[in-house]
Design a protein around this motif. Structure first.
Motif, PDB file in Angstrom:
ATOM      1  N   VAL A 369     -43.590  22.482 -27.772  1.00  0.00           N
ATOM      2  CA  VAL A 369     -42.126  22.471 -27.861  1.00  0.00           C
ATOM      3  C   VAL A 369     -41.529  22.969 -26.551  1.00  0.00           C
ATOM      4  CG1 VAL A 369     -40.103  23.404 -29.050  1.00  0.00           C
ATOM      5  CG2 VAL A 369     -42.151  22.817 -30.349  1.00  0.00           C
ATOM      6  N   THR A 370     -40.606  22.195 -26.003  1.00  0.00           N
ATOM      7  CA  THR A 370     -39.870  22.596 -24.809  1.00  0.00           C
ATOM      8  C   THR A 370     -38.384  22.720 -25.142  1.00  0.00           C
ATOM      9  OG1 THR A 370     -39.494  20.305 -24.119  1.00  0.00           O
ATOM     10  CG2 THR A 370     -41.482  21.392 -23.291  1.00  0.00           C
ATOM     11  N   PRO A 379     -19.519   6.375 -18.243  1.00  0.00           N
ATOM     12  CA  PRO A 379     -18.216   5.770 -17.954  1.00  0.00           C
ATOM     13  C   PRO A 379     -17.062   6.766 -18.128  1.00  0.00           C
ATOM     14  CG  PRO A 379     -19.531   4.338 -19.357  1.00  0.00           C
ATOM     15  CD  PRO A 379     -20.251   5.645 -19.289  1.00  0.00           C
ATOM     16  N   GLY A 380     -16.531   7.250 -17.014  1.00  0.00           N
ATOM     17  CA  GLY A 380     -15.358   8.105 -17.049  1.00  0.00           C
ATOM     18  C   GLY A 380     -15.585   9.516 -17.535  1.00  0.00           C
ATOM     19  N   GLN A 381     -16.819   9.993 -17.583  1.00  0.00           N
ATOM     20  CA  GLN A 381     -17.036  11.340 -18.105  1.00  0.00           C
ATOM     21  C   GLN A 381     -18.376  11.897 -17.628  1.00  0.00           C
ATOM     22  OE1 GLN A 381     -16.993  10.509 -22.351  1.00  0.00           O
ATOM     23  NE2 GLN A 381     -19.208  10.629 -22.440  1.00  0.00           N
ATOM     24  N   ASN A 382     -18.486  13.223 -17.673  1.00  0.00           N
ATOM     25  CA  ASN A 382     -19.735  13.936 -17.460  1.00  0.00           C
ATOM     26  C   ASN A 382     -20.124  14.627 -18.755  1.00  0.00           C
ATOM     27  OD1 ASN A 382     -19.909  13.325 -14.622  1.00  0.00           O
ATOM     28  ND2 ASN A 382     -18.264  14.817 -14.306  1.00  0.00           N
ATOM     29  N   ALA A 383     -21.398  14.941 -18.902  1.00  0.00           N
ATOM     30  CA  ALA A 383     -21.860  15.532 -20.160  1.00  0.00           C
ATOM     31  C   ALA A 383     -23.067  16.421 -19.925  1.00  0.00           C
ATOM     32  CB  ALA A 383     -22.235  14.426 -21.157  1.00  0.00           C
ATOM     33  N   PHE A 384     -23.253  17.424 -20.775  1.00  0.00           N
ATOM     34  CA  PHE A 384     -24.509  18.163 -20.778  1.00  0.00           C
ATOM     35  C   PHE A 384     -25.005  18.274 -22.211  1.00  0.00           C
ATOM     36  CE2 PHE A 384     -24.236  22.427 -22.531  1.00  0.00           C
ATOM     37  CZ  PHE A 384     -22.871  22.674 -22.590  1.00  0.00           C
ATOM     38  N   TYR A 385     -26.325  18.359 -22.344  1.00  0.00           N
ATOM     39  CA  TYR A 385     -26.981  18.324 -23.643  1.00  0.00           C
ATOM     40  C   TYR A 385     -28.032  19.430 -23.704  1.00  0.00           C
ATOM     41  CZ  TYR A 385     -25.198  13.532 -23.360  1.00  0.00           C
ATOM     42  OH  TYR A 385     -24.393  12.430 -23.188  1.00  0.00           O
ATOM     43  N   VAL A 386     -27.987  20.255 -24.710  1.00  0.00           N
ATOM     44  CA  VAL A 386     -29.052  21.220 -24.982  1.00  0.00           C
ATOM     45  C   VAL A 386     -30.140  20.469 -25.735  1.00  0.00           C
ATOM     46  CG1 VAL A 386     -29.665  23.367 -26.128  1.00  0.00           C
ATOM     47  CG2 VAL A 386     -27.407  23.129 -25.059  1.00  0.00           C
ATOM     48  N   GLN A 387     -31.339  20.418 -25.163  1.00  0.00           N
ATOM     49  CA  GLN A 387     -32.404  19.591 -25.697  1.00  0.00           C
ATOM     50  C   GLN A 387     -33.587  20.428 -26.187  1.00  0.00           C
ATOM     51  OE1 GLN A 387     -31.866  16.489 -26.087  1.00  0.00           O
ATOM     52  NE2 GLN A 387     -30.970  15.497 -24.295  1.00  0.00           N
ATOM     53  N   VAL A 388     -34.110  20.063 -27.336  1.00  0.00           N
ATOM     54  CA  VAL A 388     -35.406  20.542 -27.802  1.00  0.00           C
ATOM     55  C   VAL A 388     -36.377  19.393 -27.664  1.00  0.00           C
ATOM     56  CG1 VAL A 388     -36.731  21.474 -29.736  1.00  0.00           C
ATOM     57  CG2 VAL A 388     -34.371  22.187 -29.401  1.00  0.00           C
ATOM     58  N   GLY A 389     -37.253  19.464 -26.650  1.00  0.00           N
ATOM     59  CA  GLY A 389     -38.185  18.379 -26.405  1.00  0.00           C
ATOM     60  C   GLY A 389     -37.533  17.213 -25.700  1.00  0.00           C
ATOM     61  N   SER A 390     -38.071  16.024 -25.945  1.00  0.00           N
ATOM     62  CA  SER A 390     -37.572  14.811 -25.315  1.00  0.00           C
ATOM     63  C   SER A 390     -36.224  14.416 -25.906  1.00  0.00           C
ATOM     64  CB  SER A 390     -38.582  13.666 -25.522  1.00  0.00           C
ATOM     65  OG  SER A 390     -38.048  12.446 -25.059  1.00  0.00           O
ATOM     66  N   ALA A 391     -35.412  13.747 -25.087  1.00  0.00           N
ATOM     67  CA  ALA A 391     -34.127  13.238 -25.568  1.00  0.00           C
ATOM     68  C   ALA A 391     -34.301  11.973 -26.392  1.00  0.00           C
ATOM     69  CB  ALA A 391     -33.204  12.950 -24.387  1.00  0.00           C
TER      70      ALA A 391
END
Length: 393
Positions: A369-370, A379-391
Motif C-alpha cells: 500500500v502506498t 480543461p480550464g482547471q488544476n486539481a490535486f488528488y490524495v491517492q491510496v495506491g494507483s489512480a
C-alpha cells in the motif's frame, strides 16, 4: 455519479481514491503532506509496530495486520461540481487464510473493510461501507458496497454549459467472481442498484430524453476479469483487465430498460529496476433508455467527473514512474478521452485531456500500500488528488 457499475464512494477493485481539486493553496497542502510523512517517519521510527525491521523505515504493515489497526485516509475536497469540503475513509486490512496445500509463494490480496464519508459547503454529502474478501487461496472474490449520497452537481449537455441539479439516492453493489482453475481469469455475476431522485434548479436541459425525477437503476450482468498484477494497490508489473455486460430491466427492479458494456485494461511494464511504464485503455457503451446521470463518462485526473458524458466514451492514458528509493516514487501522467453518441458524434465531440505529476510513499510494505498526491491540469482547471495506491481502478 454512477461510474460503470459503481454508485458509491469506493471503487470496484477496493482500492479507494479520494479526489479533490484545489486553487492556489494546492502546492502548500501537498508540501504539508510531504512534511507530515517525513516527520512521522523520523519521530515514530523508535516504535517497533510503526517500523519495518527490513529497512527500519516508517511502515504501517505490523499495525494494520498484527495490531488490528485501521488506515485513515483524510482529504480536502474542492471539486467544482460539489464545492469545498472534507472527507475521511477508514480501511481495515486482514490476510486471508491459506489452505494447507497452497504453494508457499501463493499470494492472495488482503481482505479489506472500508468506511467513508464526506461533506461539502454546497450541502453535498455521501457515506458508504464496502467489504472485499477472498477465499480458497484467491479462487473466490467477493465485493459488497452500500452507500447513500446527496449531491449538488452539474449537467453539461449539448452546449457544454453547466446546469445545476441535485442527485440523491441509495446504492448497492454485489459481486462474486470465481477463478477458472488455476488461471488468471475470473468470471461471475454483478448486481447494481441505485434508487435515485433528481431535480434541476431550472428547466430540464435539452438533450435529456424522457426525464423522470424518481428513477431506479437496477442492472445485472456478467463480469470477466484478468489479473496478473504483482500487487493490487500499486503494481509494478502485470495486467488487469475487466469486461462487463449489463442489462437493466423491470424484473431486476429498474425503472427503465437499457444495456451497457464496459471494458478497461491496465498494463504495467518494468523498463528497468527503477522505471515503470503504465498504459490504460477505458471504454463504455450504452443502448436504450439509460438515465442521463448513469451514462458513461470520461474519467481522467485533471477533468471534472461527468463533464464529458454521453452514450459512449473512449479514454486512453499513460503513466511513467521513477522509483527513487524502495519507499519513494515520483510519476508523470497524461491522457485524453471523448464522450459521444447522442449529444455529439465522435468527430464533433470535444476532447477531454489531463496531465500532471505526483509522488507515492510505500506506507505498508507487506500489503504493497502506498499513499501520496497527484497534481493535474485539465480543461480550464488544476486539481490535486490524495491517492491510496494507483489512480487506476
Amino acid at each position: 455519479m454512477i461510474r460503470r457499475s459503481s454508485c458509491v464512494p469506493f471503487p470496484v477493485d477496493a482500492a479507494p481514491t479520494i479526489k479533490s481539486e484545489a486553487p492556489r493553496t494546492r502546492s502548500l497542502r501537498a508540501s504539508a503532506v510531504v512534511a507530515a510523512l517525513l516527520l512521522v517517519s523520523v519521530h515514530v521510527r523508535a516504535a517497533s509496530k510503526f517500523t519495518d525491521p527490513e529497512d527500519g523505515a516508517f511502515d504501517l504493515s505490523n499495525l494494520l495486520l498484527t495490531h488490528r489497526g485501521v488506515l485513515p485516509v483524510p482529504t480536502l475536497i474542492t471539486e467544482p461540481a460539489v464545492g469545498y469540503g472534507l472527507g475521511l475513509g477508514l480501511l481495515y486490512f486482514s490476510l486471508p487464510k491459506k489452505s494447507a496445500d497452497a504453494p508457499d509463494d501463493a499470494k492472495a490480496p488482503p481482505n479489506i473493510t472500508g468506511l467513508g464519508g464526506f461533506v461539502t459547503g454546497t450541502h453535498s454529502w455521501g457515506a458508504g461501507l464496502m467489504h472485499f474478501h477472498s477465499w480458497d487461496d484467491d479462487h473466490i472474490r467477493y465485493l459488497g458496497v452500500i452507500g447513500k449520497v446527496g449531491l449538488h452537481l452539474n449537467y453539461y449537455g449539448i452546449q457544454n454549459q453547466p446546469r445545476a441539479y441535485q442527485l440523491n439516492g441509495i446504492a448497492l453493489v454485489q459481486q462474486v467472481l470465481f477463478r477458472l482453475g488455476n488461471s488468471h481469469w475470473y468470471v461471475g455475476p454483478r448486481y447494481t442498484f441505485f434508487d435515485a431522485s433528481t431535480r434541476f434548479d431550472a428547466s430540464v436541459p435539452a438533450g435529456i430524453r424522457e426525464f423522470e425525477r424518481d428513477q431506479r437503476v437496477a442492472k445485472g450482468g456478467v463480469v470477466v476479469d484478468y489479473d496478473t498484477r504483482d500487487n493490487m494497490f500499486y503494481p509494478s508489473s502485470g495486467t488487469y483487465a475487466e469486461f462487463e455486460a449489463d442489462l437493466a430491466r423491470g424484473g431486476l427492479g429498474s425503472s427503465t430498460n437499457f444495456q451497457e458494456q464496459t471494458a478497461r485494461g491496465y498494463h504495467w511494464i518494468p523498463l528497468s529496476k527503477s522505471w515503470v511504464l503504465g498504459l490504460r485503455a477505458d471504454t463504455g457503451f450504452s443502448q436504450g433508455n439509460i438515465p442521463f446521470f448513469a451514462q458513461p463518462y470520461v474519467s481522467l485526473r485533471g477533468v471534472s467527473d461527468a463533464k464529458f458524458q454521453d452514450n459512449n466514451q473512449l479514454t486512453a492514458e499513460a503513466e511513467i514512474r521513477w522509483n527513487v528509493t524502495p519507499r519513494w516514487s515520483v510519476l508523470g501522467f497524461g491522457g485524453v478521452g471523448k464522450a459521444y453518441g447522442h449529444l455529439h458524434s465522435f468527430s464533433d465531440a470535444p476532447t477531454a485531456f489531463g496531465f500532471g505529476t505526483g509522488f507515492r510513499y510505500l506506507i505498508a510494505r507487506k500489503l504493497g500500500v502506498t499513499m501520496g498526491i497527484d497534481v493535474a491540469h485539465g480543461p480550464g482547471q488544476n486539481a490535486f488528488y490524495v491517492q491510496v495506491g494507483s489512480a487506476w481502478r
